[in-house]
Scaffold this motif. Structure first.
Motif, PDB file in Angstrom:
ATOM      1  N   MET A 379      -2.165  -4.622  -5.387  1.00  0.00           N
ATOM      2  CA  MET A 379      -1.277  -5.450  -4.425  1.00  0.00           C
ATOM      3  C   MET A 379      -1.183  -6.086  -3.672  1.00  0.00           C
ATOM      4  SD  MET A 379       0.501  -1.704  -2.930  1.00  0.00           S
ATOM      5  CE  MET A 379       2.070  -0.686  -4.578  1.00  0.00           C
ATOM      6  N   ALA A 384       6.249  -4.239  -2.827  1.00  0.00           N
ATOM      7  CA  ALA A 384       7.781  -2.883  -1.994  1.00  0.00           C
ATOM      8  C   ALA A 384       8.707  -3.301  -2.640  1.00  0.00           C
ATOM      9  CB  ALA A 384       7.890  -4.155  -0.955  1.00  0.00           C
ATOM     10  N   TYR A 388       7.252  -2.223  -5.208  1.00  0.00           N
ATOM     11  CA  TYR A 388       6.336  -1.030  -5.411  1.00  0.00           C
ATOM     12  C   TYR A 388       7.128  -0.197  -7.131  1.00  0.00           C
ATOM     13  CZ  TYR A 388       4.526   3.022  -4.101  1.00  0.00           C
ATOM     14  OH  TYR A 388       3.310   4.589  -4.401  1.00  0.00           O
ATOM     15  N   ALA A 392       4.546   1.431 -10.770  1.00  0.00           N
ATOM     16  CA  ALA A 392       4.210   2.988  -9.632  1.00  0.00           C
ATOM     17  C   ALA A 392       3.606   3.951 -10.517  1.00  0.00           C
ATOM     18  CB  ALA A 392       5.719   4.272  -9.436  1.00  0.00           C
ATOM     19  N   THR A 405       4.453  -2.979   1.522  1.00  0.00           N
ATOM     20  CA  THR A 405       4.529  -2.049   0.588  1.00  0.00           C
ATOM     21  C   THR A 405       5.917  -0.477   0.822  1.00  0.00           C
ATOM     22  OG1 THR A 405       3.698  -0.867  -1.958  1.00  0.00           O
ATOM     23  CG2 THR A 405       2.632  -0.169   0.180  1.00  0.00           C
ATOM     24  N   GLY A 406       5.914  -0.044  -0.056  1.00  0.00           N
ATOM     25  CA  GLY A 406       6.877   0.967  -0.226  1.00  0.00           C
ATOM     26  C   GLY A 406       8.563   1.011  -0.124  1.00  0.00           C
ATOM     27  N   VAL A 470       8.209   7.201  -8.914  1.00  0.00           N
ATOM     28  CA  VAL A 470       7.305   7.625  -8.163  1.00  0.00           C
ATOM     29  C   VAL A 470       6.751   8.826  -8.395  1.00  0.00           C
ATOM     30  CG1 VAL A 470       6.758   7.132  -6.029  1.00  0.00           C
ATOM     31  CG2 VAL A 470       8.217   5.708  -6.886  1.00  0.00           C
ATOM     32  N   ALA A 495       0.496   3.506   4.026  1.00  0.00           N
ATOM     33  CA  ALA A 495       0.560   3.832   2.679  1.00  0.00           C
ATOM     34  C   ALA A 495      -0.907   4.270   2.195  1.00  0.00           C
ATOM     35  CB  ALA A 495       0.763   2.482   1.811  1.00  0.00           C
ATOM     36  N   LEU A 500       0.730   6.482  -1.273  1.00  0.00           N
ATOM     37  CA  LEU A 500       1.592   4.872  -2.227  1.00  0.00           C
ATOM     38  C   LEU A 500       0.647   4.705  -2.752  1.00  0.00           C
ATOM     39  CD1 LEU A 500       4.791   4.244  -0.036  1.00  0.00           C
ATOM     40  CD2 LEU A 500       4.466   6.405  -1.912  1.00  0.00           C
ATOM     41  N   VAL A 501      -1.184   4.752  -2.575  1.00  0.00           N
ATOM     42  CA  VAL A 501      -1.641   3.772  -3.473  1.00  0.00           C
ATOM     43  C   VAL A 501      -2.904   4.874  -3.188  1.00  0.00           C
ATOM     44  CG1 VAL A 501      -0.801   1.862  -2.128  1.00  0.00           C
ATOM     45  CG2 VAL A 501      -2.325   2.647  -1.345  1.00  0.00           C
TER      46      VAL A 501
END
Length: 589
Positions: A379, A384, A388, A392, A405-406, A470, A495, A500-501
């Motif tokens: 990233m 985002a 994102y 995923a 992000t997100g 996700v 994140a 998320l990461v």
């Protein structure tokens, strides 16, 4: 009559020949310019690498929107080319140091932080870095704070003030012209629709913005503190009092080392590299020093594909600095079927865009994974919403600490023109329908409760699909994803904490991870898509002069407000539901 046709034929033939000659002249000129643009600049002893970085810095070489009709355009190096150039200069005996003059860099904080880290590494060689500017935008100062000597013009300014996020709101102007929007969104924090339905930020939007700006500000304070020898508390006070606006205060507080005119600083630079006062300094421009097309490339070993996804995600082929689903689905299929490609690193620098296009790219990436090839995501400044979504499926996701992000959420905004048409223009519509939905969603008519219910349900279903995508990719429960989704924006460090990461790291770390997952020891990388050459852009401008002239005029008239216009245009041009980051960030970056 025969004479008429004779003259007509002669006229057409003459026009054809003239166009034919002009075509070859233009092609020949463009070819010569292309060849010139790809020539390397010889570097002599005692040279200094001159960095201004006052132009846009894309991820991929030349991947920027332009409309200039320049007959001798310079190539625009991508971020990773700039890093490689600095690394090359570090080990080049002919380069004695770097002269920084970054007044107004046009890049994100994450991009500038990546370049800054390369400059910190450059200093370990023992070579000098001098910085000078009559005016340091905050991004320019942040970059220059790595220098051995930071200097400022006698009437100069250091724009050290912290971060802010700018949200344009259009509800009042839409009300004035008689346009209303029916808005449907899924996610408590999904604020992309707020400009159409509010005149200010909602509290959830303010909460998430404070959180990620605060984390980015912390990173900036720590970075500058480390190289300038000032505490983070002191730097915070200097930002709060805007001390850098006065050059004497900037000097006395330690923001800069010296107040000096540029020519005086150049005399000091001559002494640094052992030149006489009347000798010219051999400054080497970044683009002339490093051309990735001319550098020796190691084609040995296995291949890792580096797929650059930069810009708004759109339906169709897309243009420069856009991620068109047709273009990228085709590229991903080619990589999947290319036996020489053993792994793929997807570099995402995108605020999202079309939900449909994002899903098409997602499916192509899932097919690539099913073929057995490892997929790693790196990233950039932003990955985002739709950005994102396409990240995923990855086996492993790396983000920079300051990556935005997100924003896992969905929004639909349907314009309604009834008041504009009836009250402002005097146009009335009527209809006969065979069923309640026979006319479709028509902006000329008030939306019925049934139509609203359908769009509300479709938006919620798309959100649930997003959560499912996700959940599958991150191996999390849907409820776990929902708890960190709701359209909320996160910074990279957070994140990672919420899952998320997987890891904080740069592009090189992502490539190393891809090699590890593919069990590769000897490998090289190949970048996709192929960077567009400046003469290709020039040819496109000549073929579409009206579009190019319109962009030039808008940029000239709007100036610093052009990004806001472009933001609104992209939102308005979006087809169907959108997965889009809702804001523009400011802070001199």
């Amino acid at each position: 009559m025969r004479q008429f046709f004779k003259f007509l034929f002669a006229s057409c033939l003459g026009t054809f020949i003239a166009l034919f000659v002009i075509f070859f002249i233009v092609v020949g000129s463009i070819g010569a310019l292309a060849s010139k643009a790809d020539q390397a600049t010889p570097v002599s002893a005692n040279s200094v690498l001159h960095l201004k970085l006052n132009q846009a810095i894309p991820e991929l070489m030349d991947n920027i929107e332009t409309a200039s009709f320049e007959l001798d355009p310079e190539r625009t190096l991508g971020l990773h080319d700039i890093i490689k150039a600095i690394e090359k200069a570090k080990d080049d005996d002919k380069i004695k140091g770097i002269f920084l003059e970054p007044e107004m860099p046009m890049a994100s904080f994450t991009t500038m932080r990546t370049i800054r880290e390369a400059l910190v590494d450059f200093r370990t060689s023992g070579k000098f870095i001098y910085a000078y500017a009559p005016y340091y935008a905050q991004g320019g100062y942040y970059l220059s704070s790595v220098a051995d000597k930071v200097t400022l013009a006698p009437l100069g300014v250091v724009d050290w003030r912290g971060f802010s996020a700018q949200y344009p709101f259009f509800k009042d102007v839409l009300d004035r012209i008689g346009v209303d929007y029916e808005v449907f969104f899924a996610g408590r924090y999904k604020s992309a629709s707020e400009p159409y339905r509010r005149n200010s930020m909602s509290e959830p939007s303010k909460d998430q913005t404070r959180a990620f700006l605060g984390e980015m500000y912390r990173l900036m304070l720590e970075d500058v503190s480390e190289t300038r020898g000032l505490s983070t508390a002191a730097l915070d006070r200097l930002a709060a009092t805007y001390a850098g606006i006065d050059p004497d205060d900037a000097l006395s507080t330690g923001l800069v080392d010296q107040i000096i005119y540029r020519e005086e600083l150049l005399d000091q630079l001559r002494g640094q590299i052992g030149l006489e006062s009347n000798e010219d300094i051999n400054f080497v421009k970044l683009g002339g020093y490093y051309n990735p097309l001319l550098e020796d490339v190691n084609h040995g070993g296995e291949k890792i594909a580096l797929l650059m996804a930069e810009g708004v995600i759109v339906d169709g082929k897309g243009q420069v600095a856009q991620v068109g689903d047709k273009t990228y689905v085709k590229l991903i299929e080619e990589l999947k079927n290319d036996e020489s490609v053993k792994a793929v690193v997807l570099r995402v620098n995108s605020p999202g865009g079309s939900a449909m296009a994002s899903d098409h790219i997602w499916q192509a990436l899932m097919d690539l994974k099913a073929s057995g090839k490892p997929l790693v995501v790196s990233m950039g400044a932003v990955a985002a919403s739709g950005g994102y979504y396409i990240a995923a499926p990855a086996d492993h996701i790396l983000a920079e600490p300051s990556t935005i992000t997100g924003s896992i959420g969905v929004v639909s905004a349907i314009p309604q023109f009834q008041e504009l048409l009836k009250q402002k223009i005097g146009v009335h519509f009527d209809s006969v329908k065979t069923g309640p939905f026979a006319a479709g969603i028509n902006p000329a008519f008030d939306m019925s409760e049934g139509e609203k219910a359908l769009l509300r349900a479709r938006t919620q279903k798309m959100y649930e699909t997003f959560l499912s995508r996700v959940s599958t990719g991150r191996e999390m429960l849907v409820s776990e994803v929902d708890s960190v989704a709701q359209g909320r924006v996160w910074v990279g460090t957070t994140a990672k904490e919420i899952g998320l990461v997987d890891e904080l790291g740069n592009l090189d770390a992502a490539i190393t991870k891809a090699a590890e997952l593919a069990s590769l020891e000897d490998y090289h990388t190949t970048t996709y898509p192929t960077p567009q050459h400046p003469w290709e852009r020039l040819a496109n401008e000549l073929l579409n002069p009206q579009d190019a002239l319109q962009k030039m005029a808008l940029k000239e008239q709007l100036g610093s407000f052009y990004p806001y216009y472009n933001y609104l245009k992209e939102m308005s041009d979006g087809q169907g539901m959108q997965m889009r980051l809702p804001f523009m960030m400011d802070g001199g970056f």
